[in-house]
Design an enzyme around this catalytic site. Structure first.
Site, short mmCIF file in Angstrom:
data_model
loop_
_atom_site.label_atom_id
_atom_site.label_comp_id
_atom_site.label_asym_id
_atom_site.label_seq_id
_atom_site.Cartn_x
_atom_site.Cartn_y
_atom_site.Cartn_z
CB CYS A 165 -1.00 -0.04 1.16
SG CYS A 165 -2.34 1.17 0.97
CD GLU A 225 -2.24 -6.29 4.83
OE1 GLU A 225 -2.59 -5.12 5.08
OE2 GLU A 225 -1.58 -6.61 3.81
CG HIS A 272 -4.09 -3.57 2.29
ND1 HIS A 272 -3.24 -3.13 3.28
CD2 HIS A 272 -4.68 -2.47 1.76
CE1 HIS A 272 -3.32 -1.81 3.36
NE2 HIS A 272 -4.17 -1.38 2.44
#
Length: 224
Positions: A87, A200, A198
């Site tokens: 990001c 994650e 992202h």
């Protein structure tokens, strides 16, 4: 590459980013590795791999990075270790951002971080698209890379951003999305891979990308 049991992965903590989610996702895909969330340059220098997350305003991120005297550690790591930017951690690798009135960044990659232009935010049916670009979107792999291994082209990843990476270097992009125009969402050069999305927060595809990063030795040849 070292065995994962002895591997140290440093997640750079400069007060900006979804740090716990990144750390927990890495712990999930690399349970035998040591995951270190740290703002200590010595810890970063001693790590085998580096994750550089970021979230929020570019100017705030850059201010915190400089206030904590982490710029030299980040630059040294990006020059020498497998390095994953996420990001704003990806955006910071470029020369500057339009956010905050052309905020200077780290300058590792040529190009700028640009805001989604209001006049271009029109879908095919004529409806207006919202900024920030937030939610799930397909990612198209524009060239092979070891971090794409086991991830189907067009897999969906999670985004939250109002700015996008724009580079004149045609060799840098490795992934794109459309919102509504094509824009770069992943870049790579040598030992660096960086994503606007992202991983994650991106379920199976994101965890596979992180797993690939853990296994990656930093070379650019596609995995077989």
């Amino acid at each position: 590459m070292r065995e994962s049991m002895s591997m140290k992965i440093a997640v750079i903590d400069y007060g900006m980013g979804n740090l716990r989610s990144v750390t927990h996702a890495l712990e999930h895909v690399a349970p035998e590795a040591t995951i270190q969330l740290s703002s200590d340059p010595a810890v970063i220098a001693a790590a085998d791999k580096i994750v550089f997350p970021g979230q929020g305003a570019m100017r705030d991120c850059m201010r915190e990075l400089l206030a904590r005297d982490l710029r030299p550690a980040v630059l040294a790591a990006a020059a020498s270790k497998p390095f994953l930017g996420i990001c704003v951690g990806a955006q910071l690798l470029f020369e500057l951002s339009e956010e905050g009135g052309n905020t200077p960044a780290l300058g590792l990659f040529p190009g700028q971080v640009r805001r989604f232009e209001a006049e271009r935010m029109v879908a095919a049916d004529g409806s207006r698209l919202k900024v920030p670009h937030m939610g799930w979107n397909e990612v198209w792999q524009t060239r092979p890379h070891p971090l794409w291994q086991g991830i189907a082209d067009g897999s969906r990843f999670y985004f939250v951003h109002s700015y996008y990476m724009d580079t004149p270097d045609a060799a840098l992009p490795v992934g794109r999305s459309d919102y509504p125009f094509p824009f770069t969402v992943a870049v790579a050069r040598a030992n660096i891979f960086a994503t606007q999305f992202h991983p994650e927060k991106s379920h199976a595809a994101g965890l596979q990308l992180l797993k690939n990063f853990v296994a990656w030795d930093g070379t650019v040849q596609p995995a077989q």
